[in-house]
Design a protein around this motif. Structure first.
Motif, PDB file in Angstrom:
ATOM      1  N   SER A  43       5.771  -5.747   6.327  1.00  0.00           N
ATOM      2  CA  SER A  43       4.409  -5.402   6.741  1.00  0.00           C
ATOM      3  C   SER A  43       3.497  -6.613   6.682  1.00  0.00           C
ATOM      4  O   SER A  43       2.643  -6.806   7.555  1.00  0.00           O
ATOM      5  CB  SER A  43       3.859  -4.280   5.854  1.00  0.00           C
ATOM      6  OG  SER A  43       4.649  -3.123   5.989  1.00  0.00           O
ATOM      7  N   ALA A  50      -2.578  -2.263   6.406  1.00  0.00           N
ATOM      8  CA  ALA A  50      -2.577  -0.883   5.912  1.00  0.00           C
ATOM      9  C   ALA A  50      -1.219  -0.549   5.287  1.00  0.00           C
ATOM     10  O   ALA A  50      -1.151   0.086   4.230  1.00  0.00           O
ATOM     11  CB  ALA A  50      -2.904   0.093   7.036  1.00  0.00           C
ATOM     12  N   ALA A  51      -0.150  -0.993   5.921  1.00  0.00           N
ATOM     13  CA  ALA A  51       1.191  -0.743   5.390  1.00  0.00           C
ATOM     14  C   ALA A  51       1.436  -1.563   4.123  1.00  0.00           C
ATOM     15  O   ALA A  51       2.077  -1.080   3.182  1.00  0.00           O
ATOM     16  CB  ALA A  51       2.246  -1.039   6.442  1.00  0.00           C
ATOM     17  N   ARG A  53      -0.858  -2.400   2.026  1.00  0.00           N
ATOM     18  CA  ARG A  53      -1.642  -1.712   0.998  1.00  0.00           C
ATOM     19  C   ARG A  53      -0.893  -0.486   0.467  1.00  0.00           C
ATOM     20  O   ARG A  53      -0.840  -0.268  -0.746  1.00  0.00           O
ATOM     21  CB  ARG A  53      -2.995  -1.297   1.569  1.00  0.00           C
ATOM     22  CG  ARG A  53      -3.894  -0.605   0.571  1.00  0.00           C
ATOM     23  CD  ARG A  53      -5.213  -0.241   1.198  1.00  0.00           C
ATOM     24  NE  ARG A  53      -6.049   0.473   0.244  1.00  0.00           N
ATOM     25  CZ  ARG A  53      -7.163   1.077   0.552  1.00  0.00           C
ATOM     26  NH1 ARG A  53      -7.612   1.053   1.794  1.00  0.00           N
ATOM     27  NH2 ARG A  53      -7.856   1.707  -0.364  1.00  0.00           N
ATOM     28  N   ARG A  54      -0.312   0.308   1.348  1.00  0.00           N
ATOM     29  CA  ARG A  54       0.432   1.506   0.912  1.00  0.00           C
ATOM     30  C   ARG A  54       1.627   1.122   0.034  1.00  0.00           C
ATOM     31  O   ARG A  54       1.870   1.733  -1.000  1.00  0.00           O
ATOM     32  CB  ARG A  54       0.908   2.318   2.121  1.00  0.00           C
ATOM     33  CG  ARG A  54      -0.180   3.122   2.785  1.00  0.00           C
ATOM     34  CD  ARG A  54       0.387   4.093   3.816  1.00  0.00           C
ATOM     35  NE  ARG A  54       1.153   3.439   4.876  1.00  0.00           N
ATOM     36  CZ  ARG A  54       0.633   2.919   5.970  1.00  0.00           C
ATOM     37  NH1 ARG A  54      -0.674   2.959   6.178  1.00  0.00           N
ATOM     38  NH2 ARG A  54       1.408   2.359   6.882  1.00  0.00           N
ATOM     39  N   ALA A  55       2.362   0.116   0.466  1.00  0.00           N
ATOM     40  CA  ALA A  55       3.531  -0.318  -0.307  1.00  0.00           C
ATOM     41  C   ALA A  55       3.106  -0.869  -1.663  1.00  0.00           C
ATOM     42  O   ALA A  55       3.718  -0.560  -2.691  1.00  0.00           O
ATOM     43  CB  ALA A  55       4.327  -1.359   0.473  1.00  0.00           C
ATOM     44  N   HIS A  57       0.406  -0.140  -3.318  1.00  0.00           N
ATOM     45  CA  HIS A  57      -0.082   0.973  -4.134  1.00  0.00           C
ATOM     46  C   HIS A  57       1.089   1.722  -4.771  1.00  0.00           C
ATOM     47  O   HIS A  57       1.080   2.020  -5.966  1.00  0.00           O
ATOM     48  CB  HIS A  57      -0.926   1.933  -3.290  1.00  0.00           C
ATOM     49  CG  HIS A  57      -1.350   3.149  -4.035  1.00  0.00           C
ATOM     50  ND1 HIS A  57      -2.393   3.132  -4.931  1.00  0.00           N
ATOM     51  CD2 HIS A  57      -0.854   4.412  -4.051  1.00  0.00           C
ATOM     52  CE1 HIS A  57      -2.525   4.333  -5.460  1.00  0.00           C
ATOM     53  NE2 HIS A  57      -1.597   5.123  -4.935  1.00  0.00           N
ATOM     54  N   SER A  58       2.087   2.022  -3.972  1.00  0.00           N
ATOM     55  CA  SER A  58       3.253   2.752  -4.465  1.00  0.00           C
ATOM     56  C   SER A  58       3.987   1.965  -5.542  1.00  0.00           C
ATOM     57  O   SER A  58       4.312   2.492  -6.606  1.00  0.00           O
ATOM     58  CB  SER A  58       4.190   3.057  -3.299  1.00  0.00           C
ATOM     59  OG  SER A  58       5.323   3.743  -3.743  1.00  0.00           O
ATOM     60  N   GLU A  79      -3.138  -4.791  -3.294  1.00  0.00           N
ATOM     61  CA  GLU A  79      -3.773  -3.574  -2.787  1.00  0.00           C
ATOM     62  C   GLU A  79      -5.282  -3.765  -2.631  1.00  0.00           C
ATOM     63  O   GLU A  79      -5.863  -3.407  -1.597  1.00  0.00           O
ATOM     64  CB  GLU A  79      -3.491  -2.411  -3.736  1.00  0.00           C
ATOM     65  CG  GLU A  79      -4.100  -1.109  -3.290  1.00  0.00           C
ATOM     66  CD  GLU A  79      -3.908   0.017  -4.279  1.00  0.00           C
ATOM     67  OE1 GLU A  79      -4.067   1.181  -3.863  1.00  0.00           O
ATOM     68  OE2 GLU A  79      -3.626  -0.238  -5.484  1.00  0.00           O
TER      69      GLU A  79
END
Length: 115
Positions: A43, A50-51, A53-55, A57-58, A79
């Protein structure tokens, strides 16, 4: 030490004190973590903040639960950077990768798990 044993103790308590249940969570992290890390790399290379950030965060949340404090902090920074509209850098993702590698190695040692 890359892993905060106190965090593992708290996680063990959350799952009812059962070592087998804790081991299941650790194994899940060891299985899913590499693909999340790969998603963060890909990403970032694709400039899909955005991707990233999601990764991040997880991985941040999972790492915190596992006691991988350094990894969690690095992912929190990635993030936050993405949330503010700034792109994450490959250097930051590299820092996360190194912290991830150290954390999973230590978790494997703590729980006597092979590669």
């Amino acid at each position: 030490m890359a892993i905060d044993r106190g965090a593992l103790d708290k996680l063990r308590e959350l799952v009812g004190g059962e070592e087998a249940d804790l081991l299941e969570l650790v194994e899940s992290f060891l299985e899913e973590g590499p693909s999340i890390m790969q998603d963060m790399w890909l990403s970032c290379q694709a400039s899909d903040q955005a991707a990233v950030r999601r990764a991040a965060h997880s991985l941040k949340s999972n790492a915190r639960d596992m006691g991988a404090t350094d990894l969690s902090q690095i992912c929190a920074g990635v993030e936050a950077r993405c949330a503010s509209g700034e792109p994450a850098s490959l250097a930051e993702i590299g820092d996360a990768q190194r912290a991830f590698d150290v954390a999973i190695t230590e978790l494997r040692t703590i729980f006597n798990l092979g590669k």
